[in-house]
Design an enzyme around this catalytic site. Sequence first.
Site, PDB file in Angstrom:
ATOM      1  N   ASP A 130      31.505 -32.639  15.678  1.00 31.08           N
ATOM      2  CA  ASP A 130      30.308 -33.666  14.907  1.00 31.08           C
ATOM      3  C   ASP A 130      29.181 -31.959  14.449  1.00 31.08           C
ATOM      4  O   ASP A 130      29.778 -30.764  14.261  1.00 31.08           O
ATOM      5  CB  ASP A 130      29.743 -33.559  15.926  1.00 31.08           C
TER       6      ASP A 130
ATOM      7  N   ARG B 254      29.254 -39.265  21.201  1.00 31.70           N
ATOM      8  CA  ARG B 254      28.077 -39.183  19.922  1.00 31.70           C
ATOM      9  C   ARG B 254      28.512 -39.409  18.651  1.00 31.70           C
ATOM     10  O   ARG B 254      27.993 -38.453  17.930  1.00 31.70           O
ATOM     11  CB  ARG B 254      27.020 -37.877  20.122  1.00 31.70           C
TER      12      ARG B 254
ATOM     13  N   GLU C  78      32.354 -26.328  23.403  1.00 28.53           N
ATOM     14  CA  GLU C  78      31.161 -26.516  23.789  1.00 28.53           C
ATOM     15  C   GLU C  78      30.567 -26.545  25.160  1.00 28.53           C
ATOM     16  O   GLU C  78      29.398 -26.083  25.633  1.00 28.53           O
ATOM     17  CB  GLU C  78      30.390 -27.940  23.054  1.00 28.53           C
ATOM     18  N   LYS C  79      31.249 -27.698  25.833  1.00 30.50           N
ATOM     19  CA  LYS C  79      30.530 -27.429  26.803  1.00 30.50           C
ATOM     20  C   LYS C  79      31.667 -27.279  28.673  1.00 30.50           C
ATOM     21  O   LYS C  79      33.328 -27.265  27.952  1.00 30.50           O
ATOM     22  CB  LYS C  79      30.089 -28.600  27.658  1.00 30.50           C
TER      23      LYS C  79
ATOM     24  N   TYR D 208      34.360 -39.616  22.811  1.00 32.65           N
ATOM     25  CA  TYR D 208      33.095 -38.516  22.435  1.00 32.65           C
ATOM     26  C   TYR D 208      32.180 -39.223  22.072  1.00 32.65           C
ATOM     27  O   TYR D 208      32.882 -40.550  21.398  1.00 32.65           O
ATOM     28  CB  TYR D 208      33.394 -37.476  21.384  1.00 32.65           C
TER      29      TYR D 208
ATOM     30  N   ASP E  83      32.163 -29.308  19.775  1.00 28.83           N
ATOM     31  CA  ASP E  83      32.508 -31.162  19.612  1.00 28.83           C
ATOM     32  C   ASP E  83      32.326 -30.743  18.369  1.00 28.83           C
ATOM     33  O   ASP E  83      32.379 -30.875  17.182  1.00 28.83           O
ATOM     34  CB  ASP E  83      31.228 -31.858  20.683  1.00 28.83           C
TER      35      ASP E  83
END
Length: 659
Positions: free
Chosen positions: A105, A332, A7-8, A330, A103
């Site tokens: 989620d 979030r 994702e990043k 993580y 990520d």
Amino acid sequence: MRLFVAEKPSLGRAIAAVLPKPQQKGEGFIRAANGDVVSWCIGHLLEQAEPDAYDPAYKQWRLDHLPIVPQQWQLQAKAKTRKQLSVLRKLVREADQLVHAGDPDREGQLLVDEVFDFLKLSKSRKQQIQRCLISDLNPGAVKKALHNLRPNSDFTALSVSALARSRADWLYGINLTRAFSIKGRQAGVTAVLSVGRVQTPVLGLVVRRDEDIDNFVAKPFYEVFAQLALAADQAIAFQARWLPSDACAPHQDDDGRVLNRKLAENVAQRIQQQPALVEDVQRKNKNQFAPLPYNLSALQIDAAKALGMSAKQVLDVCQALYEKHQLITYPRSDCRYLPKEHLNDRAAVAGAIDHNCRDLKDVVARADFSLRSKAWNDAKVDAHHAIIPTAKQTSVDKLGSREQGVYRLIARQYLLQFYPPFEYADTRVDVRIGGGLFRANARETLLPGWKQAMPQPSSAKAAGDGDEVQSQLPALQPGQALWCHEGCIRDKHTQPPAYFNDATLLAAMTGISRFVADKTLQQTLKETDGLGTEATRASIIELLFNRQFLRREGKHIRATALGKALIAALPASTTLPDRTALWEQQLSHICQRQQNYQGFMAPLEQELNGLINEARNLDVSQLSGIRLEQPKKVSRKRRTTSARTTKPGRRRTKASAGG
């Protein structure tokens, strides 16, 4: 070639760090010695197309265009990251195997899935995609994740839930923001009157709280306490509060408080220098287990209380602790449980805390690592788990003060899982004096348990009926005679509710069932996440400040004149949490495969028509004369799309972003 799509960049680099070396760094990717390639998305590479992408006429904000409901949804590449999308397009063509490393989620699931969809992968290639779930960027944890890949198809429902949320937010936000902004212009308000399924009910919470305080009228009430001794010739041993009988109801308010001082005086006089009799004694031994490890909202609430930090500040600090320092997992996360396999890491994590944080050395030393709290529960862990420290060792003295404070909170909360429960005894004594019933409560600590690891002793809470709790009571038996030396009256006044602050507003968003009017829905929502998600609550609150709907007054969060006028003008249903809380429940059902996409979207489209009709007939007189604060000057480099589109009808406005 195996391609990992993170994702990043930070996650991409963490994956590459455990792959074979030497490695080749390209523009937007890293190639390992074994041929594996790691690339990334730089957050969202794609975004929902704006209305004018479906019809150029939608560039103009007009009521007769609404509602705008795309028949075929479109995504478009974000201008700033289009180059990275091109990198991924080329790498995906070359890859033999794709690994989704977004990520852990629902947003992270959708973010990478939508890139694969946008690049038009064949059905067979999509079925072969694997999923890598990484919640700890340290090498050991990343290696473990790479050895535990799962079929990406296992997470389809998670992606569908995020897609439904994204599109529903677009429909609700774009249409209602345009409708009410157009009506606002009729009243002379030039600002965008953004409406969202989360932001507007949150604003409504604050507006209604402010109104309750403004309209509050303090009322005096009276409590009577009996000062009791074991015998007439002995000193006072304890006190008990009068419990009015049903006959006193005409002199009480809805909460049972006595409003008639003469009645209180009569009771106090009647029990003075009178015998008393113990009617009932109840003693119950109880256990209170340690609070679970943090999810993001619980951490933001505690950090607001302990460190005075806003929700956004906590999230930003957590991202740095996770990505830059790799000291926490993580952040979030909406989960407060841990996989059982994480118990194997407890010694390493505790050792890291002991090394990193001198303030917690005693807490580590007193922990019993043979104990296991209820936090370790595989059945309650899905894509991600609670926020806990990693096994990385460094000195937190190198961190900023806020980073240190948040790390200590997370580390302490983790260590509490290895402490025994707090054991105490609650005692309740009912005493009859002159025909009246009086009650005394006491709480006695039997074993401090996890509370010994807290920075300060927690004050005892009331043990029932709102009575004051004493530290101890003498040993008493039913039928025992006592003596009342005197009756004392305490003059009190009803208190208004407190203004919201960062902690209480977040608590209201996570515990939204308390503010839901529908009793059936209220009961259902007690087990759901509330308003917004862990990842969006901070941005929602910040958006309300940026829109000048909320303002800060010291630690208090209050509504502005514009915020109050907007809530007064909007249909009540848009300002209450009932609808959006139900959305969150339905989105959760999609994740659990208990509801499908169409079953969620179809009723929303029907409801939207009704809301637009209400907007057409809206009375906008409340908005007349509202003046906005002058916006702070923003440099050209820092201007965003939202900053450039504050005038309805001139340029596109992402009104639905963040709910």
